[in-house]
Structures are given as C-alpha cells and as structure tokens.
Design an enzyme around this catalytic site. Sequence first.
Site, PDB file in Angstrom:
ATOM      1  N   GLY A  92       0.846  -1.190   0.000  1.00 22.97           N
ATOM      2  CA  GLY A  92       0.000   0.000   0.000  1.00 22.97           C
ATOM      3  C   GLY A  92       0.886   1.246   0.000  1.00 22.97           C
ATOM      4  O   GLY A  92       2.089   1.158   0.257  1.00 22.97           O
ATOM      5  N   PRO A  94       1.123   3.447   2.256  1.00 24.83           N
ATOM      6  CA  PRO A  94       1.823   3.627   3.541  1.00 24.83           C
ATOM      7  C   PRO A  94       2.763   2.469   3.919  1.00 24.83           C
ATOM      8  O   PRO A  94       3.174   2.379   5.069  1.00 24.83           O
ATOM      9  CB  PRO A  94       0.674   3.701   4.563  1.00 24.83           C
ATOM     10  N   SER A  95       3.137   1.611   2.992  1.00 22.99           N
ATOM     11  CA  SER A  95       3.872   0.383   3.324  1.00 22.99           C
ATOM     12  C   SER A  95       5.244   0.628   3.968  1.00 22.99           C
ATOM     13  O   SER A  95       6.088   1.330   3.410  1.00 22.99           O
ATOM     14  CB  SER A  95       4.055  -0.435   2.040  1.00 22.99           C
ATOM     15  N   ASN A  96       5.461   0.009   5.115  1.00 24.52           N
ATOM     16  CA  ASN A  96       6.787   0.043   5.746  1.00 24.52           C
ATOM     17  C   ASN A  96       7.774  -0.823   4.977  1.00 24.52           C
ATOM     18  O   ASN A  96       8.957  -0.507   4.886  1.00 24.52           O
ATOM     19  CB  ASN A  96       6.699  -0.485   7.181  1.00 24.52           C
ATOM     20  N   CYS A  98       7.861  -1.406   1.728  1.00 25.36           N
ATOM     21  CA  CYS A  98       8.333  -0.729   0.512  1.00 25.36           C
ATOM     22  C   CYS A  98       9.365   0.344   0.856  1.00 25.36           C
ATOM     23  O   CYS A  98      10.397   0.461   0.193  1.00 25.36           O
ATOM     24  CB  CYS A  98       7.160  -0.119  -0.255  1.00 25.36           C
TER      25      CYS A  98
END
Length: 371
Positions: A92, A94-96, A98
């Site tokens: 997503g 907000p992905s940590n 990524c």
Amino acid sequence: MCLTMSKYLVNYTPPSWAQHLKNLPKYKVELAMENTPIHEWNLPGMPDDFSLHIKRLDMTGSSLSGNKVGKIEFLLADAISKGCKHVITCGGVPSNHCRALALACRQVGLIPHLFLTMTSEEVGCRGNVLLDRLSGADIYLMPPDSDDERDVHPKMEALAERILLEKGEKSCLVPKGGSNLIGFFGSMAIYDELSKQGALDRFDDVMVASGSTGSASGICVANYLAGSPLRVHGVLVRHDPEFAHDHVNSTLRQLGVEHVRSEDIFSIIDSYQGEGYSISKQDELDFILDVSSTTGVLLDPTYTAKAAWGVLQEMKKNPGRFKGRRVLFIHTGGMFGLFDGRMDDMLVRHGELTNKVRKCSKDGPLPNPGQ
Ligand SMILES: *Cc1c(COP(=O)(O)O)cnc(C)c1O
C-alpha cells in the site's frame, strides 16, 4: 553474480536447530542493527498481576526501523546472488516494507521499483511515501481496488520483462511484506536474537502484530524447532485466522517440516483489526498518545497500536489465554506511519496534553508551566 554488489554478501549459517531445513538461503546482507533492547514497559491500564516487557525491534535502524529489515537482508542477498540489478515489490502507499526495501536497495546499489496501491486520491509526500520518494525509487500507483494476484503481480512481471528487453538487466520480484520463504529466514532471526539475549527463560508469552504473517511465522516456527516452551501469539491486524494458519502451514511444508500444524504452535488473537487494515479508530489514536505520553514509546497506527491495544484487552478480559504472566511484546516498528497526517487532529483533540506550547518574549515574565 554482479561483482561490485557481491561484496555485500555474507555467508549465512542457520541456528543449530534449523540446519536440517529445506531451502536454506546461502547468503544475507547485513543491514540491521542487532541486539536491540528488551525493557520493561508500564503500559497504562495494565492489570497488576501481569508483567510486560517490550523488544525494541523498532530500533533496528533509523530509516530501516522495524521487522521488515530482517527479511530484506535475505531478499536483497537473493537478488544480488542471482545477478539482478533491479528489485520490484508492492504494497500500500503507507507500506513500511516498501520504504525499507527502497532505502536498503540504495545502500547496496540495487534499483528499487515500487507498485503502491493507492489508499487516497493523492499519494502525497508524508509518512513512508516521503522516504520512498527520497530513495528515488520508481513508483507505479495502482488503483485502490487492485488485487495482488490478479492486477499487481502481472504488472510487476511485465515491468521485469521490459527492463530485461530494453536494458538487458535482471529484476528480482518480491511479494508484499517480503513474506516469502526467503524473507522467512529474516523473521526466524528475530527469535534467534531473543534466544541469544536470554529472553526465552524470562518470558512465558510472546506477542507480535501480524499482517502478512511473515514475522509471526518466523517466530513461531523457530520457537517450535528450538523446542522452547514459550507460547507465540499473533495479534491479527489484517486477514483472518484461516489466512494466518495457511501461511504458517505452507511455510512449514516448504521447509520440509512434517507432523506439525500451525494450529499446534501458533496462537492467534483475532478481534483487534478495528475498522480495517490501515484504518484507525479514534480510540486507537488516543491510545497512541496515552502510550507515548506515559512511556515514551511511539506506536504506529497500522500495526503496533492495534496489537498493543489487543494485548492489553486480552490481559483484562481473557487472562486465561496467556500461558503465564510474563509477557514480551515485540515492537515491530512502523513509526513513519505517525507522520502521515493522521495524528494532526489528535493535537487539537487532546490540546491540554499536546498543546502546552507557550510563546516567551525576551524580556517579559515567564509563562506558567502546565501540569
Ligand atoms: C509489516 C509490519 C508488521 C506485520 O508483519 P508481517 O510480517 O507482515 O505479519 C507489523 N508491524 C509493522 C510496523 C509492520 O510494518
């Protein structure tokens, strides 16, 4: 293998209780700060007869904070050892995962590409996506209702093909959360570190937030293999128990571990997903403020706040679920989620606590301090 990047590879030696597993990786790269602290945590509202400690996996590094970096150590080693120059992953906005992967790629000379599923109209430049953009990653935005298997993965494959055709360079594809069998070994290392820190004798229960179930599976499978009496609980913040058990069971099979099922080694706590993945309820945000202002620990809205809230509720409502009274909560990171604007309203709502801000004039009287 690319010679300039191969200098980052170090040989991986699995813990003694894991040496018989199938599909063991040969290499890792070293990115994480190790032996992060374990300390007592006086969570507000905790029943007196429990003791709670926190494992600070959020301290694995500043930009590489949290549980994703362990998986990424193995995933990037895999990419380098296969001669890839590009890494393509998804998550997503907000992905940590990524964010950590994009920055880690740059540390070792790999080129990151992120397929980010939109959660709102604007991608913006706050929270994790600010760091994604600072990494200079190529970002491909997918519509909010995209399905990983059906929509996102084919696009990732098409990109890899195009890069190969146009540049003659190989890409490595990494699934959401880095939760494949290669990433598993990074999650298993969380347990190994706990063991080396002497934590296994000091606690009865380990609690961890579970999203794609990669981290929880690493910990519970390692716990089983090492024959420890600790009980491992995953507090689901996404998906349902069936998904979580399926993930662990499929991991066990890929590792060649027979005769045990996820249901025997993994306790699932299932009622704290709240309004849904990555959506925060007011009382969860209130809880973040309560915890930061009483214990100095920053929880993130997507994972650790929901999980810690769940642990607290279970201690109060359902103490029999715990094996004993000595509980260890694993702080899996995610702090940049606090910086995406979600907390702005909190400063107004809880102004008596968060707005103790006074202007001083150079020669006027000192304003009164708050309580
Ligand atoms: C991804 C993530 C989790 C969940 O880990 P999984 O391996 O996906 O289950 C928990 N906490 C934070 C902060 C995360 O970023």
